[in-house]
Design an enzyme around this catalytic site. Structure first.
Site, short mmCIF file in Angstrom:
data_model
loop_
_atom_site.label_atom_id
_atom_site.label_comp_id
_atom_site.label_asym_id
_atom_site.label_seq_id
_atom_site.Cartn_x
_atom_site.Cartn_y
_atom_site.Cartn_z
N GLY A 127 3.65 -14.31 3.74
CA GLY A 127 2.65 -14.24 2.65
C GLY A 127 2.50 -12.82 2.17
N GLY A 128 2.03 -12.66 0.94
CA GLY A 128 1.94 -11.35 0.32
C GLY A 128 1.12 -10.36 1.12
N ASP A 155 -9.76 -9.76 -0.10
CA ASP A 155 -9.57 -10.88 -1.01
C ASP A 155 -10.77 -11.77 -1.34
OD1 ASP A 155 -7.79 -11.67 -2.82
OD2 ASP A 155 -6.43 -12.69 -1.48
N LEU A 205 4.94 -9.95 -5.11
CA LEU A 205 5.78 -9.11 -4.25
C LEU A 205 7.24 -9.54 -4.26
CD1 LEU A 205 3.38 -8.64 -1.20
CD2 LEU A 205 3.95 -7.00 -3.00
N VAL A 206 7.49 -10.80 -4.66
CA VAL A 206 8.86 -11.30 -4.62
C VAL A 206 9.75 -10.42 -5.50
CG1 VAL A 206 10.33 -13.23 -5.33
CG2 VAL A 206 8.26 -13.67 -4.01
N LYS A 243 9.43 -7.34 -6.29
CA LYS A 243 9.65 -6.02 -5.68
C LYS A 243 10.65 -6.14 -4.52
CE LYS A 243 5.36 -3.75 -7.00
NZ LYS A 243 4.21 -2.94 -6.58
N GLU A 244 10.52 -7.23 -3.76
CA GLU A 244 11.46 -7.44 -2.64
C GLU A 244 12.89 -7.62 -3.16
OE1 GLU A 244 8.05 -9.71 0.06
OE2 GLU A 244 9.77 -10.84 -0.69
N ASP A 287 -34.29 13.94 -25.01
CA ASP A 287 -35.11 12.74 -25.14
C ASP A 287 -36.24 12.83 -24.10
OD1 ASP A 287 -35.86 9.98 -25.45
OD2 ASP A 287 -34.66 9.57 -23.65
N ASP A 323 -38.65 9.77 -22.60
CA ASP A 323 -38.71 8.72 -21.57
C ASP A 323 -37.35 8.46 -20.96
OD1 ASP A 323 -41.54 7.49 -21.66
OD2 ASP A 323 -40.98 7.66 -23.77
C1 GDG Z 1 -1.50 -12.69 -3.21
C2 GDG Z 1 -1.49 -12.62 -4.73
C3 GDG Z 1 -0.18 -10.50 -4.57
C4 GDG Z 1 7.60 -16.48 -0.15
N1 GDG Z 1 8.37 -17.53 0.12
C5 GDG Z 1 8.98 -17.33 1.28
C6 GDG Z 1 8.59 -16.09 1.75
N2 GDG Z 1 7.73 -15.60 0.87
C7 GDG Z 1 7.06 -14.30 0.96
C8 GDG Z 1 7.67 -13.34 -0.02
C9 GDG Z 1 6.50 -12.41 -0.28
C10 GDG Z 1 5.30 -13.32 -0.11
O1 GDG Z 1 5.71 -14.45 0.61
C11 GDG Z 1 4.72 -13.79 -1.45
O2 GDG Z 1 4.06 -12.74 -2.00
P1 GDG Z 1 3.30 -12.79 -3.40
O3 GDG Z 1 2.98 -11.40 -3.78
O4 GDG Z 1 4.14 -13.47 -4.37
O5 GDG Z 1 1.98 -13.66 -3.24
P2 GDG Z 1 0.79 -14.27 -2.35
O6 GDG Z 1 1.13 -14.24 -0.95
O7 GDG Z 1 0.49 -15.58 -2.91
O8 GDG Z 1 -0.52 -13.38 -2.52
C12 GDG Z 1 -0.25 -11.86 -5.22
C13 GDG Z 1 -0.28 -10.63 -3.06
O9 GDG Z 1 -1.47 -11.35 -2.68
C14 GDG Z 1 -0.34 -9.27 -2.40
O10 GDG Z 1 -1.50 -8.59 -2.79
O11 GDG Z 1 1.05 -9.90 -4.88
O12 GDG Z 1 -0.33 -11.70 -6.61
O13 GDG Z 1 -1.54 -13.91 -5.29
O14 GDG Z 1 6.46 -11.41 0.68
O15 GDG Z 1 8.77 -12.73 0.56
N3 GDG Z 1 9.04 -15.58 2.89
C15 GDG Z 1 9.93 -16.31 3.60
N4 GDG Z 1 10.32 -17.54 3.21
C16 GDG Z 1 9.89 -18.07 2.06
O16 GDG Z 1 10.26 -19.19 1.71
N5 GDG Z 1 10.41 -15.82 4.73
#
Ligand code: GDG
Length: 738
Positions: A36-37, A152, A389-390, A392-393, A507, A509
């Site tokens: 997750g992000g 969050d 983040l996807v 950027k990754e 001014d 007051d």
């Molecule tokens: C919130 C905001 C903000 C995804 N699918 C798989 C997988 N992932 C990883 C990705 C990435 C992460 O999950 C997703 O990151 P995001 O940034 O897209 O979004 P959210 O987690 O929904 O979160 C978002 C974030 O917070 C950070 O502040 O960017 O806008 O909504 O790291 O690589 N990882 C693996 N398998 C998957 O199928 N291993």
């Protein structure tokens, strides 16, 4: 890269989700990491901390825990980097808080899907109760020297709860999703939006991904709580809060290096073989309506329809990661995605070619990296995304400097990754065109764009993000400073000191005297009176007020200041009688007429009407094509000219009308300025009527608004008391020179 300020002994992170699932094993439980992000970001940070880990630098993480864990031995709830503190709550509370208020209201609303938002009073109560449960867990944990970092939209009320329970706590808050414009926030019931914003303001540092989100938040705070803002700080009665953008990022090196590992390379090659070395387009996102998956599919469909030469040569690998699919809306979305994929594959596919390879699954890290590196295009098209983040990754994984990023302008990341092909996801044709452009992009251009984006990400990693957030605590002022302002005080005082003809327009007051319930009781402090008396010896000090003459005279008896009563109608110089300021002079008429005449000459059918109190240019009968533009031109010329008294210039229906302005603080400021030439002017006020005064002054004058609200003034003082401090500093410099 530096890490934390050592002044914090421990880091306590609080988020809805724990960064690990706590799983039952044969003997007890163990921690396993989630994806997750937020998790990716903080884990990267933890990894960095972990390099120097010892038991005292472990990160404590408070997050929701499944009720099945209530019996777990706390000793098993930690690993080398973290100590987990699960928060338990009734299922009913959890459902209302998480599925209800957080996911069914805030999530859609803040991603600009108001029609998906469900407003339920009970959910709001559950949200409060759940935030209170987090507070209880935290209270048992916090020690002096801890830094509490809350994350969050699920925990918006927690910062203030912690502040109330522990006024001295150091609290950070980061908002991971978009913070929308006030028009959206306004859809929330009044008490909810008040309590949510007040809740967030319990923190010392509040972070968002982009400057837009920061502006939106400040606008909401200003509308709902009416608090003064000084630069990036919101000033509360007893402390101030830093609000800034901190764009989250990734561990660049981790993606850059891991993507070169053998199993990633092999998996990527395997995919390319399976897909017959077609060009690959890749996307991965959680199942969510904000991700724009349907629009993306439509864009791809349009591309296939209009680019038959690409049939059989390109494959779109689209992975959707299961999420929230117990909720009806998400099930419906999944069905729609599957139907659309089926339709497109049916429409264009052949026995040997499936245009879209769709899977509803999560990928292993290796699979994810293999797809990042094997694809030719990453197609990231959210309709709204806090950051994303996807993308950027993907860029960080492209050590080969190849590949094209197509990115939605509605993702926070688009503010940074300017070398992506930026599209609007709802514009099907634009998406289709970008796909074609991406597939046909020369390698040299791919490299140029990729190198730029990689450079940016190399310099803006998740470590820098957390580092910047933590160093922002250095700007936190735990005690109210003596003077809370964005005025460059030193330069201001120096300019005052060095000038000879000084004018102070003040001014009454809310500026010279605090606002009180009964207006008759308003009075400047003794200190203020002394300072004014002293300043008046060497400067022209004018008190400009809406108050009547008697009140001002009584209040400033014995102090040689100039008094202006009733918003500019009356002026009293020291030792002189009150004079009524006369705005009836018609000296201006000749000058205005001579500015209007060329327009009458140029545009046949137009004429000047001379009224008793106004001069009007009528152009209804003029036939020139650009006549409205000419009317604007005339109005601008009139506004830019200088006359014997302030004039009001009104553009009406086929007329430009000029009349003497009514009495205002602006007219009196204008009159005073006409009389002498000053080399220092400061004008201070807190009221909307003071805006007229600010507008009349030359742009080099120091115009200063006191307190909250929009203003024309160049600077701001947070509180009435700050006026006294500022005037004292001005008088001190004169005392020193004596
Ligand atoms: C919130 C905001 C903000 C995804 N699918 C798989 C997988 N992932 C990883 C990705 C990435 C992460 O999950 C997703 O990151 P995001 O940034 O897209 O979004 P959210 O987690 O929904 O979160 C978002 C974030 O917070 C950070 O502040 O960017 O806008 O909504 O790291 O690589 N990882 C693996 N398998 C998957 O199928 N291993």
């Amino acid at each position: 890269m530096q890490t934390f300020k050592s002044s914090f002994t421990r880091l306590l992170i609080v988020s809805y989700r724990l960064p690990f699932t706590i799983q039952q094993i044969d003997v007890g439980t163990e921690l396993r990491q989630n994806s997750g992000g937020l998790v990716s970001a903080v884990l990267s940070m933890a990894e960095q901390m972990g390099q120097r880990a010892c038991s005292t630098t472990k990160i404590h993480w408070v997050g929701h825990g499944d009720t099945s864990l209530e019996q777990a031995d706390p000793a098993t709830l930690e690993n080398d980097t973290f100590v987990a503190h699960p928060v338990f709550m009734d299922e009913e509370v959890h459902n209302g808080f998480y599925y209800g208020f957080s996911n069914d209201l805030i999530w859609p609303l803040f991603h600009y899907f108001p029609s998906y938002a469900s407003f339920k009073e009970t959910d709001f109560q559950y949200y409060q109760q759940a935030n209170t449960r987090f507070l209880e867990e935290l209270t048992a944990l916090i020690e002096p020297g801890d830094l509490v970092w809350i994350h969050d939209f699920q925990l918006m009320m927690l910062p203030d709860m912690v502040r109330q329970a522990m006024p001295d706590a150091t609290i950070g808050y980061f908002f991971h999703i978009p913070f929308p414009t006030y028009e959206i926030v306004k859809l929330l019931p009044r008490t909810w939006r008040y309590l949510l914003l007040k809740g967030i303001l319990g923190a010392d540092v509040i972070g968002f991904h982009t400057t837009d989100y920061v502006q939106h938040f400040l606008q909401s705070v200003s509308d709902v709580l009416d608090l003064p803002m000084i630069g990036s700080r919101i000033v509360l009665p007893d402390r101030s809060v830093v609000v800034k953008d901190f764009p989250i990022s990734i561990d660049f090196h981790k993606f850059n290096e891991s993507s070169q590992e053998t199993d990633v390379v092999n998996t990527g090659e395997h995919y390319q073989q399976l897909l017959r070395h077609n060009k690959l387009i890749f996307s991965v996102d959680r199942l969510d309506y904000t991700k724009g998956i349907i629009y993306r599919l439509r864009g791809f469909e349009w591309f296939l329809q209009h680019n038959p030469d690409w049939h059989d040569k390109v494959t779109f690998v689209m992975t959707v990661v299961p999420s929230r699919d117990k909720i009806g809306q998400y099930q419906e979305l999944k069905r729609e995605i599957e139907e659309t994929v089926g339709r497109i594959n049916g429409r264009f596919g052949t026995i040997g070619w499936r245009p879209i390879v769709y899977s509803y699954t999560s990928l292993t890290f290796t699979e994810l990296l293999a797809l990042y590196t094997a694809c030719d295009i990453a197609l990231i098209t959210p309709i709204r995304d806090g950051m994303n983040l996807v993308c950027k990754e993907f860029v960080a994984s492209r050590h080969d400097q190849k590949g094209v990023l197509i990115l939605s302008e509605l993702a926070g990341a688009a503010q940074e990754l300017r070398d992506a092909l930026i599209i609007n996801p709802t514009d099907t044709q634009e998406v289709a065109d970008a796909i074609r452009q991406g597939l046909e992009m020369p390698q040299s251009e791919q490299e140029r764009r990729m190198v730029n984006m990689r450079k940016h990400l190399q310099n803006h990693t998740v470590f820098r993000w957390s580092h910047n957030f933590l160093t922002a605590f250095n700007d936190v002022l735990r005690e109210q400073p003596e003077l809370e302002t964005d005025l460059p005080v030193q330069a201001f005082v120096r300019s005052f000191e060095e000038s000879r003809q000084r004018l102070l327009l003040l001014d009454f007051d809310g500026t010279l005297a605090p606002i009180v319930n009964n207006p008759a009781d308003a009075s400047p402090s003794e200190v203020m009176k002394n300072v004014l008396a002293y300043l008046a010896e060497s400067s022209e000090v004018v008190v400009i007020s809406g108050r009547n003459r008697a009140f001002l005279e009584k209040t400033f008896v014995g102090i040689r200041v100039h008094l202006v009563a009733e918003h500019g109608a009356f002026l009293k110089k020291p030792d002189q009688a009150w004079e009524l300021l006369d705005l009836s002079t018609d000296d201006w008429v000749g000058s205005v007429r001579s500015m209007m005449t060329p327009f009458v000459d140029r545009f046949a059918g137009s004429f000047i009407e001379e009224k008793e109190t106004a001069l009007v240019w009528h152009y209804r009968m003029a036939e020139a094509e650009d006549i409205e533009g000419q009317a604007i031109e005339l109005a601008n010329q009139l506004r830019g000219a200088s006359f014997s008294i302030p004039l009001s210039i009104i553009q009406g229906n086929k007329v430009v009308e000029v009349r003497a302005a009514q009495h205002s603080k602006g007219t009196v400021a204008h009159t005073i300025l006409e009389q002498k030439s000053y080399d220092f002017i400061v004008s201070i006020g807190d009221d909307t009527t003071d805006e007229d005064m600010f507008r009349q002054l030359p742009n080099w004058a120091f115009t200063v608004k006191v307190g909250p609200g929009q203003s024309f003034a160049r600077y701001r003082l947070a509180r009435q008391h700050d006026v006294e401090v500022l005037l004292q500093q001005m008088s001190n410099v004169l005392v020193t020179n004596e």
